[in-house]
Design a protein around this motif. Structure first.
Motif, PDB file in Angstrom:
ATOM      1  N   ALA A  72       2.344   4.940   0.588  1.00 11.94           N
ATOM      2  CA  ALA A  72       2.532   6.051   1.737  1.00 11.94           C
ATOM      3  C   ALA A  72       3.619   6.959   1.484  1.00 11.94           C
ATOM      4  O   ALA A  72       4.411   6.607   0.507  1.00 11.94           O
TER       5      ALA A  72
ATOM      6  N   LYS B 121       0.763  -1.249  -0.081  1.00  7.45           N
ATOM      7  CA  LYS B 121      -0.024   0.102   0.141  1.00  7.45           C
ATOM      8  C   LYS B 121       0.942   1.364  -0.116  1.00  7.45           C
ATOM      9  O   LYS B 121       1.825   1.127   0.625  1.00  7.45           O
TER      10      LYS B 121
ATOM     11  N   VAL C 136      -2.508   9.691   0.422  1.00  3.01           N
ATOM     12  CA  VAL C 136      -1.971   8.620   0.948  1.00  3.01           C
ATOM     13  C   VAL C 136      -1.437   8.832   2.538  1.00  3.01           C
ATOM     14  O   VAL C 136      -1.255  10.118   2.602  1.00  3.01           O
TER      15      VAL C 136
END
Length: 156
Positions: A59, A57, A111
């Motif tokens: 970031a 994911k 994010v």
């Protein structure tokens, strides 16, 4: 100077920043260090924006330009098991910025963001404004609030 997405986001939230243009060197080994040197700023308070993936994911990490990320600490900060640097094409597509000009402010896709905790008590830090050759000066506490970021131990 372009009104970048990052500067537009800050302006929309009523955040005043100082702007610091400099001659961007595409051949610099370390863009953040080159920016600090060009502007006569402390590299420990001239921050670089690094896009990472934690357990796949996206970031964003904002750390001093004279430091390196600890992937173990990055994973822990975002509650994951593994962290890795994001590939350049993916980082540029996700943020809407070009590498060397990636800002944590005004990214195309929101994010999670972490700011290196060691700079959180500074009066002012310098962060990319969203284009190569342009930094913005802002209080780290303001950056944390605008980005809805966490202060975390991210460096090796």
């Amino acid at each position: 100077m372009a009104a970048t997405q990052g500067l537009k986001e800050l302006a929309s939230k009523g955040v005043a920043v100082s702007l610091h243009p400099y001659a961007y060197d595409p051949n610099a080994d370390a863009v953040g260090l080159a920016a600090a040197a060009a502007l006569g700023l402390d590299p420990a308070l001239t921050l670089k924006t690094l896009m990472v993936e934690v357990d796949g994911k996206p970031a964003c990490c904002v750390i001093p330009s004279d430091q390196q990320l600890s992937m173990k600490r990055v994973a822990a900060a975002f509650g994951g098991k593994q962290a890795a640097m994001m590939a350049v094409p993916k980082a540029e597509k996700l943020t809407g910025y070009r590498v060397g000009g990636i800002s944590p402010f005004g990214q195309k896709r929101k994010v999670p963001v972490a700011l290196e905790i060691s700079v959180s008590a500074a009066a002012k830090v310098w962060i990319n404004a969203g284009q190569r050759g342009l930094l913005l000066g802002v209080a780290p506490q303001t950056a944390l609030a605008v980005l809805e970021a966490q202060a975390a131990d991210l460096i090796a």
